[in-house]
Design an enzyme around this catalytic site. Structure first.
Site: not given
Ligand SMILES: [Zn+2]
Length: 173
Positions: A46, A51, A95-96, A137-138, A141
């Protein structure tokens, strides 16, 4: 469609509360497509707009199996959790924007999410398992919240300290 560079901790955009999308325009659809490209290139499940440096309430997800012949790609504007189960589930998350670190996060096991799809139509989605963890999670963000905020203070501070040091080191190189 273009993959974009990722914002990495401690980039302040990751801690901002993102602004809602007023209307799902062509520009928003373009953003969603760019985010899907970025997510795929980075092998993420995701991605949220902050991000890639944009403080706007858009997320994309692909939680299907690799051998899934018809993967479901979720594209959401203004996603909002309208219902969450009392029972909780723990999952190891990464997480990226925080590469190299993972941690066990406990969240509601089932959630209902209301959002605008790529056509601007209001939809509701019910998620369990991996998808439930991913969508929470998204959405976090978009509220400036990261998975490390669910870890012990010691572990969270250690990750922030190491990543801040790395960012400084990279700037000086
Ligand atoms: Zn993340």
């Amino acid at each position: 469609m273009t993959a974009k560079p990722l914002s990495i901790l401690p980039d302040p955009v990751l801690r901002q509360v993102a602004s809602p999308v007023a209307t799902v325009t062509d520009a928003v659809r373009q953003l969603m497509d760019d985010m899907v490209d970025t997510m795929r290139e980075e092998h993420g499940l995701g991605l949220a707009a902050p991000q890639i440096g944009l403080s706007t309430r858009v997320i994309v997800m692909d939680c299907s199996d690799e051998d899934d012949s018809d993967p479901v790609i979720w594209k959401m504007a203004n996603p909002e959790i309208i219902d969450a189960s009392d029972d909780m589930a723990s999952m190891e998350e990464g997480c990226l924007s925080i590469p190299g670190y993972r941690g066990e996060v406990t969240r509601p096991a089932r959630v209902t999410v209301r959002y605008l799809d790529a056509d601007g139509v209001q939809q509701e989605m019910q998620a369990t398992g991996l998808l439930a963890a991913c969508v929470q999670h998204e959405i976090d963000h978009l509220n400036g919240r990261l998975f490390i905020d669910y870890l012990s203070r010691v572990k969270r501070d250690m990750i922030i300290r190491k990543m801040t040091k790395e960012a400084r080191f990279e700037r000086e190189e």
